[in-house]
Design a protein around this motif. Structure first.
Motif, short mmCIF file in Angstrom:
data_model
loop_
_atom_site.label_atom_id
_atom_site.label_comp_id
_atom_site.label_asym_id
_atom_site.label_seq_id
_atom_site.Cartn_x
_atom_site.Cartn_y
_atom_site.Cartn_z
N ASP A 1 36.61 40.21 29.00
CA ASP A 1 36.44 40.66 27.62
C ASP A 1 36.56 42.17 27.49
N GLY A 2 36.92 42.83 28.59
CA GLY A 2 37.07 44.28 28.56
C GLY A 2 35.76 45.03 28.59
N GLN A 3 34.69 44.38 29.05
CA GLN A 3 33.38 45.00 29.13
C GLN A 3 33.01 45.26 30.58
N TRP A 4 32.33 46.39 30.82
CA TRP A 4 31.82 46.66 32.16
C TRP A 4 30.53 45.89 32.35
N THR A 5 30.48 45.11 33.44
CA THR A 5 29.33 44.25 33.69
C THR A 5 28.92 44.35 35.15
N GLY A 6 27.65 44.09 35.42
CA GLY A 6 27.17 44.11 36.79
C GLY A 6 28.00 43.18 37.66
N ASP A 7 28.41 43.68 38.83
CA ASP A 7 29.38 42.96 39.65
C ASP A 7 28.71 42.18 40.78
N LEU A 8 28.70 40.87 40.63
CA LEU A 8 28.21 39.97 41.68
C LEU A 8 29.36 39.40 42.50
N LEU A 9 30.52 40.01 42.40
CA LEU A 9 31.71 39.62 43.17
C LEU A 9 32.03 38.13 43.03
N PRO A 10 32.30 37.65 41.82
CA PRO A 10 32.63 36.23 41.65
C PRO A 10 33.91 35.82 42.35
N ASP A 11 34.75 36.80 42.74
CA ASP A 11 36.01 36.51 43.41
C ASP A 11 35.87 36.41 44.92
N ASP A 12 34.67 36.55 45.44
CA ASP A 12 34.48 36.51 46.89
C ASP A 12 34.76 35.12 47.46
N SER A 13 35.51 35.06 48.58
CA SER A 13 35.82 33.79 49.21
C SER A 13 36.01 33.98 50.71
N ALA A 14 36.51 32.97 51.39
CA ALA A 14 36.68 33.00 52.84
C ALA A 14 37.67 31.91 53.23
N GLY B 1 35.33 37.71 54.86
CA GLY B 1 35.65 39.09 54.52
C GLY B 1 34.39 39.92 54.52
N CYS B 2 33.61 39.81 53.44
CA CYS B 2 32.32 40.51 53.34
C CYS B 2 31.16 39.57 53.02
N SER B 3 31.45 38.35 52.62
CA SER B 3 30.40 37.38 52.28
C SER B 3 29.51 37.87 51.14
N HIS B 4 30.10 38.53 50.14
CA HIS B 4 29.30 38.95 49.00
C HIS B 4 28.69 37.76 48.28
N SER B 5 29.31 36.61 48.37
CA SER B 5 28.76 35.40 47.77
C SER B 5 27.65 34.79 48.62
N GLY B 6 27.43 35.34 49.80
CA GLY B 6 26.40 34.84 50.70
C GLY B 6 27.00 33.99 51.81
N VAL B 7 26.73 34.36 53.06
CA VAL B 7 27.32 33.62 54.16
C VAL B 7 26.82 32.18 54.18
N CYS B 8 25.59 31.95 53.77
CA CYS B 8 25.07 30.57 53.73
C CYS B 8 25.76 29.78 52.64
N LEU C 1 31.65 31.46 63.25
CA LEU C 1 31.90 32.34 62.12
C LEU C 1 32.28 33.71 62.66
N LEU C 2 33.20 34.35 61.94
CA LEU C 2 33.58 35.72 62.28
C LEU C 2 33.81 36.49 60.99
N GLY C 3 33.24 37.69 60.92
CA GLY C 3 33.50 38.56 59.79
C GLY C 3 32.27 39.23 59.25
N GLY C 4 32.45 39.94 58.14
CA GLY C 4 31.35 40.64 57.49
C GLY C 4 30.41 39.67 56.80
N MET C 5 29.12 39.95 56.90
CA MET C 5 28.11 39.07 56.30
C MET C 5 27.27 39.80 55.26
N HIS C 6 27.61 41.02 54.94
CA HIS C 6 26.94 41.86 53.96
C HIS C 6 25.42 41.76 54.06
N LEU C 7 24.95 41.98 55.27
CA LEU C 7 23.52 42.08 55.54
C LEU C 7 23.30 43.49 56.07
#
Length: 270
Positions: free
Chosen positions: A159-172, A186-193, A211-217
């Motif tokens: 909608d063209g608004q700046w919003t808090g980013d919870l990384l909805p595009d995060d995947s693996a 990648g970074c597991s911003h969505s949570g490795v679990c 598992l291999l990669g970033g876990m954002h912990l």
């Protein structure tokens, strides 16, 4: 399948490759050659050349999410291989502008329009089969109550608004091996679990073995403790925390989990 670490925060001693705080992995599955993320810069290209790897043969690029330490090398890749046409897979929103809390741009330096001019871009919330043994997990449902709860800066929404980013595009990626699933993060911003739970939902009854990669912990605390408790329930034979996983967290994991080192130049046969 063969997995090669082209970029990570650390390099293997006596191998003389370059490291940067970023991620890029090359995955070879038969005739399919998948590049997961492209780091911050052209370092992944330099390391590939030093390893004798021809990245012009890449068939697929996958972006784990839209931060610039995972997308920053896209322009360099297209400049290096102007005749190569690849498939590019990611979740919708991966090219959205992003800023950190100080206002610094941390999104993809390459726009979606520029990417579409050079690649067959496929943005999908749904899982995508990339090769015989490799599946892009698509949008990761947020099932746990202890992960992906704090925004990382802001992003420009639809909608063209700046919003808090919870990384909805995060995947693996999920790799199917003879022993079970091996998850490439990648970074597991969505949570490795949450990523593990998504893989289990897509491949019911198939054990997650590695598992291999970033876990954002980034620090010790409740999330790290609950993540370790969750990972201990899995029949893991190898765990390779890297990139955005703090040393203190890796040390905690190593007390009860089969933690292994990761560095640029490492290869795994899966």
């Amino acid at each position: 399948m063969k997995l090669t670490v082209l970029v990570d925060n650390a390099a293997i001693i006596d191998r003389y490759f370059l490291a940067e705080p970023a991620v890029s992995y090359l995955l070879e599955d038969g005739g399919t050659r998948i590049l997961l993320d492209t780091g911050y810069s052209d370092v992944f290209l330099k390391n590939a050349r030093a390893m004798g790897i021809d990245l012009s043969r890449v068939t697929d690029i996958v972006l784990s999410h839209g931060h610039n330490d995972h997308t920053g090398g896209l322009a360099a890749y297209f400049a290096a291989f102007p005749q190569t046409r690849v498939r590019l897979t990611a979740c919708p929103g991966v090219f959205a502008p992003r800023r950190d809390d100080a206002g610094l741009s941390i999104g993809s330096p390459l726009t979606q329009e520029a990417a579409c001019a050079r690649a067959e871009v496929r943005l999908s919330d749904e899982p995508v089969r990339l090769s015989e043994h490799v599946t892009f997990l698509g949008r990761i449902p947020r099932r746990t109550d202890f992960e992906a709860r704090t925004p990382i800066g802001v992003r420009l929404d639809d909608d063209g608004q700046w919003t808090g980013d919870l990384l909805p595009d995060d995947s693996a990626l999920a790799l199917e091996t003879a022993e079970g699933l091996f998850l490439l993060l990648g970074c597991s911003h969505s949570g490795v679990c949450n990523i593990v739970l998504q893989a289990q939902a897509l491949f019911p009854g198939v054990p997650v073995r590695g598992l291999l990669g970033g876990m954002h912990l980034m620090r010790l605390g409740a999330q790290a403790e609950k993540t370790v408790e969750f990972l201990r329930t899995l029949p893991l034979t190898a765990l390779y925390p890297s990139h955005c996983t703090a040393f203190a967290v890796r040390a905690q994991m190593a007390q009860t989990l089969p933690v292994q080192d990761v560095g640029v130049g490492m290869t795994l046969e899966l």
